[in-house]
Write a protein that holds these residues in place. Sequence first.
Motif, PDB file in Angstrom:
ATOM      1  N   LEU A  30       0.828  -1.199   0.000  1.00 15.94           N
ATOM      2  CA  LEU A  30       0.000   0.000   0.000  1.00 15.94           C
ATOM      3  C   LEU A  30       0.864   1.251   0.000  1.00 15.94           C
ATOM      4  CD1 LEU A  30      -2.744   1.536   0.545  1.00 15.94           C
ATOM      5  CD2 LEU A  30      -2.268   1.170   2.965  1.00 15.94           C
ATOM      6  N   LYS A  31       0.482   2.203  -0.836  1.00 16.36           N
ATOM      7  CA  LYS A  31       1.067   3.545  -0.809  1.00 16.36           C
ATOM      8  C   LYS A  31      -0.080   4.544  -0.757  1.00 16.36           C
ATOM      9  CE  LYS A  31       5.338   2.839  -3.383  1.00 16.36           C
ATOM     10  NZ  LYS A  31       6.086   3.240  -4.593  1.00 16.36           N
ATOM     11  N   ILE A  32       0.042   5.506   0.160  1.00 18.31           N
ATOM     12  CA  ILE A  32      -0.935   6.587   0.245  1.00 18.31           C
ATOM     13  C   ILE A  32      -0.179   7.880   0.007  1.00 18.31           C
ATOM     14  CG2 ILE A  32      -2.617   7.789   1.676  1.00 18.31           C
ATOM     15  CD1 ILE A  32      -3.066   5.181   3.171  1.00 18.31           C
ATOM     16  N   ASN A  33      -0.598   8.617  -1.012  1.00 14.63           N
ATOM     17  CA  ASN A  33       0.064   9.856  -1.419  1.00 14.63           C
ATOM     18  C   ASN A  33       1.559   9.643  -1.629  1.00 14.63           C
ATOM     19  OD1 ASN A  33      -2.410  11.195  -1.264  1.00 14.63           O
ATOM     20  ND2 ASN A  33      -2.112  11.652   0.893  1.00 14.63           N
ATOM     21  N   GLY A  34       1.918   8.492  -2.196  1.00 17.60           N
ATOM     22  CA  GLY A  34       3.304   8.197  -2.529  1.00 17.60           C
ATOM     23  C   GLY A  34       4.145   7.619  -1.401  1.00 17.60           C
ATOM     24  N   LYS A  35       3.578   7.498  -0.192  1.00 22.13           N
ATOM     25  CA  LYS A  35       4.332   6.965   0.947  1.00 22.13           C
ATOM     26  C   LYS A  35       3.836   5.565   1.287  1.00 22.13           C
ATOM     27  CE  LYS A  35       5.232  11.459   3.007  1.00 22.13           C
ATOM     28  NZ  LYS A  35       5.035  12.307   4.182  1.00 22.13           N
ATOM     29  N   LYS A  36       4.782   4.655   1.481  1.00 17.20           N
ATOM     30  CA  LYS A  36       4.437   3.273   1.817  1.00 17.20           C
ATOM     31  C   LYS A  36       3.801   3.218   3.204  1.00 17.20           C
ATOM     32  CE  LYS A  36       6.272  -1.290   1.155  1.00 17.20           C
ATOM     33  NZ  LYS A  36       7.417  -2.087   0.760  1.00 17.20           N
ATOM     34  N   GLN A  37       2.695   2.496   3.322  1.00 18.35           N
ATOM     35  CA  GLN A  37       1.955   2.352   4.571  1.00 18.35           C
ATOM     36  C   GLN A  37       1.678   0.867   4.819  1.00 18.35           C
ATOM     37  OE1 GLN A  37       1.045   5.012   6.496  1.00 18.35           O
ATOM     38  NE2 GLN A  37       1.990   6.410   5.037  1.00 18.35           N
ATOM     39  N   PRO A  38       1.492   0.489   6.081  1.00 21.75           N
ATOM     40  CA  PRO A  38       1.155  -0.909   6.361  1.00 21.75           C
ATOM     41  C   PRO A  38      -0.314  -1.219   6.036  1.00 21.75           C
ATOM     42  CG  PRO A  38       1.242   0.320   8.414  1.00 21.75           C
ATOM     43  CD  PRO A  38       1.690   1.265   7.318  1.00 21.75           C
ATOM     44  N   VAL A  39      -0.546  -2.426   5.546  1.00 24.80           N
ATOM     45  CA  VAL A  39      -1.905  -2.903   5.302  1.00 24.80           C
ATOM     46  C   VAL A  39      -2.340  -3.665   6.544  1.00 24.80           C
ATOM     47  CG1 VAL A  39      -3.357  -4.371   3.865  1.00 24.80           C
ATOM     48  CG2 VAL A  39      -1.509  -3.059   2.829  1.00 24.80           C
ATOM     49  N   GLU A  40      -3.525  -3.353   7.043  1.00 20.52           N
ATOM     50  CA  GLU A  40      -4.029  -4.012   8.246  1.00 20.52           C
ATOM     51  C   GLU A  40      -5.254  -4.856   7.897  1.00 20.52           C
ATOM     52  OE1 GLU A  40      -4.661  -1.096  11.302  1.00 20.52           O
ATOM     53  OE2 GLU A  40      -2.814  -0.044  10.794  1.00 20.52           O
ATOM     54  N   GLN A  41      -5.540  -5.799   8.759  1.00 19.47           N
ATOM     55  CA  GLN A  41      -6.711  -6.644   8.591  1.00 19.47           C
ATOM     56  C   GLN A  41      -7.875  -6.004   9.324  1.00 19.47           C
ATOM     57  OE1 GLN A  41      -5.899 -10.654   9.659  1.00 19.47           O
ATOM     58  NE2 GLN A  41      -7.864 -11.417   8.970  1.00 19.47           N
ATOM     59  N   ALA A  42      -8.975  -5.756   8.613  1.00 21.72           N
ATOM     60  CA  ALA A  42     -10.151  -5.113   9.201  1.00 21.72           C
ATOM     61  C   ALA A  42     -11.328  -6.092   9.202  1.00 21.72           C
ATOM     62  CB  ALA A  42     -10.516  -3.859   8.413  1.00 21.72           C
ATOM     63  N   ASP A  43     -12.037  -6.153  10.303  1.00 23.10           N
ATOM     64  CA  ASP A  43     -13.210  -7.033  10.438  1.00 23.10           C
ATOM     65  C   ASP A  43     -12.904  -8.476  10.046  1.00 23.10           C
ATOM     66  OD1 ASP A  43     -14.739  -4.952  11.375  1.00 23.10           O
ATOM     67  OD2 ASP A  43     -15.653  -4.499   9.431  1.00 23.10           O
ATOM     68  N   TYR A  44     -11.753  -8.961  10.410  1.00 22.56           N
ATOM     69  CA  TYR A  44     -11.306 -10.344  10.227  1.00 22.56           C
ATOM     70  C   TYR A  44     -11.056 -10.751   8.782  1.00 22.56           C
ATOM     71  CZ  TYR A  44     -12.811 -10.743  15.042  1.00 22.56           C
ATOM     72  OH  TYR A  44     -12.963 -10.554  16.379  1.00 22.56           O
ATOM     73  N   SER A  45     -11.477  -9.948   7.796  1.00 22.29           N
ATOM     74  CA  SER A  45     -11.298 -10.449   6.432  1.00 22.29           C
ATOM     75  C   SER A  45     -11.033  -9.397   5.359  1.00 22.29           C
ATOM     76  CB  SER A  45     -12.532 -11.256   6.030  1.00 22.29           C
ATOM     77  OG  SER A  45     -13.677 -10.444   6.070  1.00 22.29           O
ATOM     78  N   PHE A  46     -11.066  -8.117   5.694  1.00 22.55           N
ATOM     79  CA  PHE A  46     -10.909  -7.089   4.678  1.00 22.55           C
ATOM     80  C   PHE A  46      -9.623  -6.289   4.868  1.00 22.55           C
ATOM     81  CE2 PHE A  46     -15.590  -7.542   4.998  1.00 22.55           C
ATOM     82  CZ  PHE A  46     -15.810  -8.051   3.732  1.00 22.55           C
ATOM     83  N   ILE A  47      -9.275  -5.506   3.853  1.00 22.44           N
ATOM     84  CA  ILE A  47      -8.112  -4.633   3.913  1.00 22.44           C
ATOM     85  C   ILE A  47      -8.503  -3.336   4.612  1.00 22.44           C
ATOM     86  CG2 ILE A  47      -6.607  -3.167   2.515  1.00 22.44           C
ATOM     87  CD1 ILE A  47      -6.501  -5.373   0.485  1.00 22.44           C
TER      88      ILE A  47
END
Length: 94
Positions: A30-47
């Motif tokens: 994941l990149k937000i506005n050009g900066k690398k960010q961690p991807v987290e698990q949301a609601d047990y199954s989503f990004i």
Amino acid sequence: NKNKLNITYQNKENARYTKLPIPYEKGWELKINGKKQPVEQADYSFIGFRAQKGENRIELAYYPPYFKPAAAVTLVSLAIACFYIRKRKKPGSK
């Protein structure tokens, strides 16, 4: 676009987190506005990920787990094989 997804999200309500209806699994980058960010698990199954105030240019790319190390090992193995084949003497030659 194949393994990549680009989204522009206007965070007008200053939400702290964003959740996308994309199944979470290892391999997402994941990149937000050009900066690398961690991807987290949301609601047990989503990004999910931390949102920033204002406009967010979100870039998601998926590579199967261990794809990059496996590709590196493959390339090195091919290089060694090519080197070995070229250096090996042909039968009947001096």
